[in-house]
Each structure stands twice: as structure tokens, then as C-alpha cells.
Design an enzyme around this catalytic site. Sequence first.
Site, PDB file in Angstrom:
ATOM      1  N   ALA A  53       0.706  -1.195   0.028  1.00  0.00           N
ATOM      2  CA  ALA A  53      -0.132  -0.104  -0.041  1.00  0.00           C
ATOM      3  C   ALA A  53       0.928   1.342  -0.063  1.00  0.00           C
ATOM      4  CB  ALA A  53      -1.032   0.052   1.359  1.00  0.00           C
ATOM      5  N   LYS A  54       0.588   2.350  -0.772  1.00  0.00           N
ATOM      6  CA  LYS A  54       1.253   3.366  -0.813  1.00  0.00           C
ATOM      7  C   LYS A  54       0.447   4.282   0.169  1.00  0.00           C
ATOM      8  CE  LYS A  54       2.985   6.749  -4.332  1.00  0.00           C
ATOM      9  NZ  LYS A  54       4.531   6.727  -3.894  1.00  0.00           N
ATOM     10  N   ALA A  55       0.761   4.268   1.423  1.00  0.00           N
ATOM     11  CA  ALA A  55       0.062   4.870   2.371  1.00  0.00           C
ATOM     12  C   ALA A  55       1.071   6.119   2.866  1.00  0.00           C
ATOM     13  CB  ALA A  55      -0.242   3.881   3.472  1.00  0.00           C
ATOM     14  N   TYR A  80       5.464   6.960   4.977  1.00  0.00           N
ATOM     15  CA  TYR A  80       6.402   7.883   4.419  1.00  0.00           C
ATOM     16  C   TYR A  80       7.353   8.698   5.871  1.00  0.00           C
ATOM     17  CZ  TYR A  80       5.750   6.743  -0.134  1.00  0.00           C
ATOM     18  OH  TYR A  80       5.929   6.022  -1.293  1.00  0.00           O
TER      19      TYR A  80
END
Length: 307
Positions: free
Chosen positions: A156-158, A162
Site C-alpha cells: 500500500a502506498k500509504a 513515509y
Amino acid sequence: MPKSEKIWFNGEWVAWDEAKIHVLSHVVHYGSSVFEGIRCYETKKGPAVFRLEDHVRRLFDSAKIYRMEIPFTPDELSQSIVETIRVNDLKACYIRPVVYRGYGSLGVDPMPCPVDVVIAVWQWGDYLGEEALEKGVSVCTSSWHRVAPNTIPFLAKAGGNYLNSQLVRIEANMNGYDEGVVLGSDGLVSEGSGENIFVIRNDSIYTPASHYSILPGITRHTAITLLRDLEMRVEQRGIPREFLYIADEVFFTGTAAEITPIRAIDHIPIGEGKRGPVTAKLQELFFQITNAETEDRHGWLTFVADA
């Protein structure tokens, strides 16, 4: 940062400076968002979005992992992205669709909060600097590691993921480097703070497999596809840190970074300390496609005028 005129906000057009959320929105306190970074390139045939369908699919995949039901269909969101580019009359731009938990409850449980969707576009140049694509960047091995695969879902690019990337990038920049390379919990190479990594030695090309706590990037997939078109073999595997030092070439891939050569790691020159021939050839093919200068064999471009 550069501004554009309008932001798409839950299906409505909002002036850039008026696109605001409540300070008690869930996303502000817990990082409960998923997002994409997409590029629109200026071509002789008009503005073209690169791999729009793949980015939108990954956005929905990320939302599904976090139980966030997006109140729009993939087709509706894709069309809205194209329309946002048109409304802002941009020929080339960076595109940021973000899905987040809004104002509703401040308990850790996000389910009572609404799911909001925003699309912003703006002009954005080379992520790692104007000369990076040609001369390469200098990176360090970060003292921060990626979290283990069973702690945070890296498919998942959550937004919350980051926080780790911020620490990597801050450390690298404060120590005079352009970027950092992160190791996983197993001590093997994972990725950059926001890029995937490729290593070339003796005409063999390697990149960490998806279970090494990486986000399987869309530009990463693009690079693998183009290299295979050139009849070069790409092996997805574990890579020890020291293998980077003795590589012939190393490069980053990412929507923002595109195809960026790495000239040195931990002050050790990579190859001849400049962009290598495989990286240069890959860049050439990549930009021929994104600039619509060659046949789009893989159907990766969505032209704004036609969508």
C-alpha cells in the site's frame, strides 16, 4: 511550491488556496491516507498521462488494504484526473490524488471517519535536481531501516509509511547526500526513501523483490519491461549492501525520480562514477515513450485531449 488554479475536492472544484481540511481530521493525527504520484508529460501530440490506469488501480488497491471505500469508481477518478489537468490548462505536471480519513472521530479506529478524495496538479521539475538524470546522484546507506513486512503493508502506498522515508531523506541531506538507500529488517537492500533501486554487474541486472519491504513501483515495472524488451534479464532477489559498492551501475526509478543514475554510495564511486551505458539506454527508451517519440507498444500513455 508552484500553484495551479483548481483542485478537485470530493467531486467539486475548489480554488487552490481554499482546499482545506479540519485540524482534527483523522489523517492529521494518524497518517491515515493513501495516495499516488503520477506524471503528465508534454508531447508533440499534446499532454499525456503516463500509466494512468495502473496508478489508479494501485490507489484503489492501497485503499482496499486499509479498508477505505473510495466513493468513486476507478473510471470516474481517472476521468477526474484528466479533467483536472484540462481545467488548470497544464501541458506537463505532477499529479497527486490522495484518499484520506477526514473529520469525524479522533479514536485510533478510523472507521467512523469519512473517506475524502482530492486531486491536485502542479508543475514540478526534476525530483533529485536538474543534473541528476545525466551526472547521477550521491547517496548514503541510511542508519534507518525499513520496518518488517508483517508490521506495515508496503504494497500500500500509504501516507504513514513515509514517516520512515522522511527520516531517511533528512539524514541523507543533513550529511551532504542527495538521497539515502534503506536496508530492510534482514539487513538486505530495500529501496530509496521514495524510489526503487536497480543494480548492474557483469551484464546482469538485479532489483529487490517485493518481499524486501519495497513498494513495487510502477516506474520499476516500466524499467523491468523495457530492459526485457532489450533482451536483458532482470532478476528480483535479495541484495547485500556491499554488492552495491562493486556494481558496474546502480540507478533509482520512481515517478518523481524517473530513471536516475547513482554515481556514488557512501563516498564509493559506482563504476566510473557517472551514468553507465545501460542506464543511459534505459533513460533514452523511457523518455522516447513518455514524450511520444516512439510507438507506445505497451499502451502506457493517456492523451488528455482524447480522454
